[in-house]
Design a protein around this motif. Structure first.
Motif, PDB file in Angstrom:
ATOM      1  N   LYS A 139       0.846  -1.196   0.000  1.00 54.45           N
ATOM      2  CA  LYS A 139       0.000   0.000   0.000  1.00 54.45           C
ATOM      3  C   LYS A 139       0.881   1.244   0.000  1.00 54.45           C
ATOM      4  CE  LYS A 139      -3.389   2.520   2.815  1.00 54.45           C
ATOM      5  NZ  LYS A 139      -4.291   2.459   3.999  1.00 54.45           N
ATOM      6  N   ASN A 140       1.902   1.258   0.852  1.00 52.74           N
ATOM      7  CA  ASN A 140       2.812   2.394   0.876  1.00 52.74           C
ATOM      8  C   ASN A 140       3.529   2.552  -0.456  1.00 52.74           C
ATOM      9  OD1 ASN A 140       2.181   3.034   3.519  1.00 52.74           O
ATOM     10  ND2 ASN A 140       3.875   1.851   4.392  1.00 52.74           N
ATOM     11  N   ASP A 141       3.943   1.435  -1.063  1.00 53.39           N
ATOM     12  CA  ASP A 141       4.630   1.512  -2.349  1.00 53.39           C
ATOM     13  C   ASP A 141       3.734   2.121  -3.424  1.00 53.39           C
ATOM     14  OD1 ASP A 141       6.999   0.525  -1.457  1.00 53.39           O
ATOM     15  OD2 ASP A 141       6.907  -1.369  -2.539  1.00 53.39           O
ATOM     16  N   LEU A 142       2.495   1.673  -3.479  1.00 49.94           N
ATOM     17  CA  LEU A 142       1.589   2.166  -4.520  1.00 49.94           C
ATOM     18  C   LEU A 142       1.215   3.626  -4.313  1.00 49.94           C
ATOM     19  CD1 LEU A 142      -0.705  -0.938  -5.065  1.00 49.94           C
ATOM     20  CD2 LEU A 142       0.682   0.179  -6.813  1.00 49.94           C
ATOM     21  N   LEU A 143       1.112   4.044  -3.055  1.00 56.25           N
ATOM     22  CA  LEU A 143       0.702   5.416  -2.770  1.00 56.25           C
ATOM     23  C   LEU A 143       1.864   6.401  -2.752  1.00 56.25           C
ATOM     24  CD1 LEU A 143      -1.966   4.866   0.048  1.00 56.25           C
ATOM     25  CD2 LEU A 143      -2.337   5.175  -2.399  1.00 56.25           C
ATOM     26  N   GLN A 144       3.097   5.909  -2.597  1.00 56.20           N
ATOM     27  CA  GLN A 144       4.216   6.818  -2.416  1.00 56.20           C
ATOM     28  C   GLN A 144       5.293   6.714  -3.493  1.00 56.20           C
ATOM     29  OE1 GLN A 144       5.738   6.470   1.588  1.00 56.20           O
ATOM     30  NE2 GLN A 144       3.707   6.496   2.490  1.00 56.20           N
ATOM     31  N   THR A 145       5.118   5.824  -4.451  1.00 52.51           N
ATOM     32  CA  THR A 145       6.107   5.698  -5.521  1.00 52.51           C
ATOM     33  C   THR A 145       5.386   5.615  -6.864  1.00 52.51           C
ATOM     34  OG1 THR A 145       6.205   3.278  -5.733  1.00 52.51           O
ATOM     35  CG2 THR A 145       7.397   4.246  -3.883  1.00 52.51           C
ATOM     36  N   ASN A 146       6.165   5.458  -7.915  1.00 55.58           N
ATOM     37  CA  ASN A 146       5.573   5.343  -9.255  1.00 55.58           C
ATOM     38  C   ASN A 146       5.388   3.891  -9.684  1.00 55.58           C
ATOM     39  OD1 ASN A 146       8.160   4.481  -9.816  1.00 55.58           O
ATOM     40  ND2 ASN A 146       8.625   6.111 -11.289  1.00 55.58           N
ATOM     41  N   ILE A 147       5.362   2.956  -8.731  1.00 54.50           N
ATOM     42  CA  ILE A 147       5.225   1.541  -9.073  1.00 54.50           C
ATOM     43  C   ILE A 147       3.898   1.237  -9.780  1.00 54.50           C
ATOM     44  CG2 ILE A 147       4.160   0.719  -6.933  1.00 54.50           C
ATOM     45  CD1 ILE A 147       6.097  -1.666  -7.065  1.00 54.50           C
ATOM     46  N   ALA A 148       2.915   2.115  -9.602  1.00 51.99           N
ATOM     47  CA  ALA A 148       1.617   1.907 -10.266  1.00 51.99           C
ATOM     48  C   ALA A 148       1.749   1.885 -11.783  1.00 51.99           C
ATOM     49  CB  ALA A 148       0.639   3.003  -9.839  1.00 51.99           C
ATOM     50  N   LYS A 149       2.849   2.450 -12.298  1.00 54.71           N
ATOM     51  CA  LYS A 149       2.992   2.480 -13.761  1.00 54.71           C
ATOM     52  C   LYS A 149       3.118   1.078 -14.351  1.00 54.71           C
ATOM     53  CE  LYS A 149       8.014   3.219 -14.168  1.00 54.71           C
ATOM     54  NZ  LYS A 149       9.037   4.178 -14.649  1.00 54.71           N
ATOM     55  N   ASN A 150       3.459   0.073 -13.517  1.00 52.74           N
ATOM     56  CA  ASN A 150       3.533  -1.307 -13.999  1.00 52.74           C
ATOM     57  C   ASN A 150       2.163  -1.849 -14.411  1.00 52.74           C
ATOM     58  OD1 ASN A 150       6.296  -1.530 -13.594  1.00 52.74           O
ATOM     59  ND2 ASN A 150       6.072  -2.261 -11.501  1.00 52.74           N
ATOM     60  N   PHE A 151       1.098  -1.155 -13.999  1.00 53.26           N
ATOM     61  CA  PHE A 151      -0.255  -1.649 -14.251  1.00 53.26           C
ATOM     62  C   PHE A 151      -1.070  -0.682 -15.105  1.00 53.26           C
ATOM     63  CE2 PHE A 151       1.400  -3.032 -10.170  1.00 53.26           C
ATOM     64  CZ  PHE A 151       1.421  -4.402 -10.371  1.00 53.26           C
ATOM     65  N   LEU A 152      -0.363   0.250 -15.745  1.00 53.19           N
ATOM     66  CA  LEU A 152      -1.021   1.258 -16.575  1.00 53.19           C
ATOM     67  C   LEU A 152      -0.334   1.353 -17.931  1.00 53.19           C
ATOM     68  CD1 LEU A 152      -1.267   4.052 -13.854  1.00 53.19           C
ATOM     69  CD2 LEU A 152      -3.218   2.807 -14.812  1.00 53.19           C
ATOM     70  N   GLN A 153      -1.055   1.891 -18.896  1.00 50.86           N
ATOM     71  CA  GLN A 153      -0.432   2.231 -20.160  1.00 50.86           C
ATOM     72  C   GLN A 153       0.516   3.411 -19.951  1.00 50.86           C
ATOM     73  OE1 GLN A 153      -3.107   2.396 -23.603  1.00 50.86           O
ATOM     74  NE2 GLN A 153      -4.714   1.453 -22.359  1.00 50.86           N
ATOM     75  N   GLU A 154       1.367   3.668 -20.925  1.00 47.83           N
ATOM     76  CA  GLU A 154       2.314   4.780 -20.787  1.00 47.83           C
ATOM     77  C   GLU A 154       1.571   6.089 -20.522  1.00 47.83           C
ATOM     78  OE1 GLU A 154       5.847   7.125 -23.276  1.00 47.83           O
ATOM     79  OE2 GLU A 154       4.707   5.495 -24.225  1.00 47.83           O
ATOM     80  N   PHE A 155       0.470   6.305 -21.269  1.00 49.50           N
ATOM     81  CA  PHE A 155      -0.381   7.468 -21.053  1.00 49.50           C
ATOM     82  C   PHE A 155      -1.696   6.977 -20.460  1.00 49.50           C
ATOM     83  CE2 PHE A 155       1.861   8.993 -25.114  1.00 49.50           C
ATOM     84  CZ  PHE A 155       2.942   9.468 -24.391  1.00 49.50           C
ATOM     85  N   PHE A 156      -2.125   7.570 -19.366  1.00 51.79           N
ATOM     86  CA  PHE A 156      -3.287   7.071 -18.630  1.00 51.79           C
ATOM     87  C   PHE A 156      -4.162   8.229 -18.162  1.00 51.79           C
ATOM     88  CE2 PHE A 156       0.429   7.518 -15.952  1.00 51.79           C
ATOM     89  CZ  PHE A 156      -0.020   8.327 -14.916  1.00 51.79           C
ATOM     90  N   THR A 157      -5.417   7.920 -17.860  1.00 41.32           N
ATOM     91  CA  THR A 157      -6.332   8.916 -17.327  1.00 41.32           C
ATOM     92  C   THR A 157      -6.295   8.887 -15.807  1.00 41.32           C
ATOM     93  OG1 THR A 157      -8.233   7.437 -17.171  1.00 41.32           O
ATOM     94  CG2 THR A 157      -7.860   8.530 -19.300  1.00 41.32           C
ATOM     95  N   TYR A 158      -6.859   9.928 -15.181  1.00 43.88           N
ATOM     96  CA  TYR A 158      -6.881   9.962 -13.722  1.00 43.88           C
ATOM     97  C   TYR A 158      -7.673   8.786 -13.165  1.00 43.88           C
ATOM     98  CZ  TYR A 158     -11.755  11.426 -13.142  1.00 43.88           C
ATOM     99  OH  TYR A 158     -13.131  11.447 -13.114  1.00 43.88           O
ATOM    100  N   SER A 159      -8.737   8.369 -13.877  1.00 42.16           N
ATOM    101  CA  SER A 159      -9.573   7.283 -13.357  1.00 42.16           C
ATOM    102  C   SER A 159      -8.886   5.930 -13.470  1.00 42.16           C
ATOM    103  CB  SER A 159     -10.928   7.259 -14.061  1.00 42.16           C
ATOM    104  OG  SER A 159     -10.784   7.074 -15.450  1.00 42.16           O
ATOM    105  N   GLU A 160      -7.972   5.781 -14.444  1.00 45.54           N
ATOM    106  CA  GLU A 160      -7.212   4.527 -14.546  1.00 45.54           C
ATOM    107  C   GLU A 160      -6.207   4.412 -13.414  1.00 45.54           C
ATOM    108  OE1 GLU A 160      -7.455   3.780 -19.384  1.00 45.54           O
ATOM    109  OE2 GLU A 160      -5.953   5.160 -18.572  1.00 45.54           O
TER     110      GLU A 160
END
Length: 259
Positions: free
Chosen positions: A172-193
């Protein structure tokens, strides 16, 4: 007194030593599924668990046989706990070449019915394709990705309920405090994604609220708008696209900026 002299007076029998030293590994991923046109995807946080086989690799009755557990096993005397974690993960699940990190030591008395067993806990959060080759082997009868919502309803081995709880707090800390979420998103993403990814680990109103998060994303120091690019992937109205800015310190929390 030299070390050699000191060792002559040292008696290892004077001290109680552990009966075993193990490594456990909590491997998480996020699965995405489309829920409809012009809507953000539905995302679920998943944990990879093994079902402990009836017999261990030596052919003896397994402790906590048939229960679900984190992959793991005993550390050999020629390896570190991290090296053992990588080896056990591969031996039991076939998964390798993923980045894992240590997050805790578990040494509560009677945590393991076999004796005083100390375990090092490790974690990883990776895209699902990194786990595509998973296959039960060694002490594992089965290996599955299980929704975190379902995990705590399972009959878990040892003290893995507590280890998993702590691992979820760590990612939870990693997802909220780092850019690790980019592993689960396209290069360009919307706020809702991005919001859909973060909702897998938090119920914070600042993230759950569409209006609040659509404002919040504009103030995040590690995200920027992609000039001139919009999409209708998640809305009938063209929506602004964003991207991560790697060169900015990515460990700044999403709570750093105020509304």
């Amino acid at each position: 007194m030299s070390n050699e002299e000191a060792l002559k007076s040292y008696n290892v029998q004077n001290f109680r030593t552990p009966d075993g030293y193990t490594s456990d590994i909590a491997v998480f991923t996020i699965l995405s599924s489309k829920v409809g046109e012009f809507k953000p995807p539905s995302m679920k946080l998943m944990l990879m668990l093994i079902k402990r086989a009836e017999l261990n690799s030596e052919g003896h009755q397994n402790i906590d046989a048939g229960k679900w557990a984190l992959p793991g096993g005993f550390v050999h005397d020629n390896e570190t706990a991290l090296e053992a974690a990588r080896r056990e993960l591969y031996e039991e699940t076939g998964v390798r070449n993923i980045h894992i990190e240590h997050f805790g030591v578990y040494d509560t008395p009677k945590r393991d019915p076999r004796g005083w067993i100390i375990s090092n806990a490790h974690y990883a959060i990776v895209p699902e394709h990194k786990l595509a080759e998973r296959k039960a082997n060694d002490d594992a009868q089965d290996v599955k990705l299980i929704s975190v919502d379902e995990v705590f309803h399972l009959d878990l081995a040892f003290d893995h309920y507590q280890i998993i709880t702590d691992a979820i707090h760590t990612i939870k800390n990693d997802l909220l405090q780092t850019n690790i979420a980019k592993n689960f998103l396209q290069e360009f993403f919307t706020y809702s994604e991005l919001q859909a990814v973060l909702k897998t680990v938090t119920n914070d109103p600042a993230i759950l609220s569409d209006q609040a998060f659509s404002r919040k994303i504009k103030s995040l120091p590690f995200i920027k708008e992609v000039t001139g690019k919009k999409t209708q992937r998640t809305s009938k109205t063209p929506t602004q696209l964003y991207q991560f800015v790697d060169e900015i310190n990515s460990r700044r929390s999403i709570y750093t900026a105020r509304y």
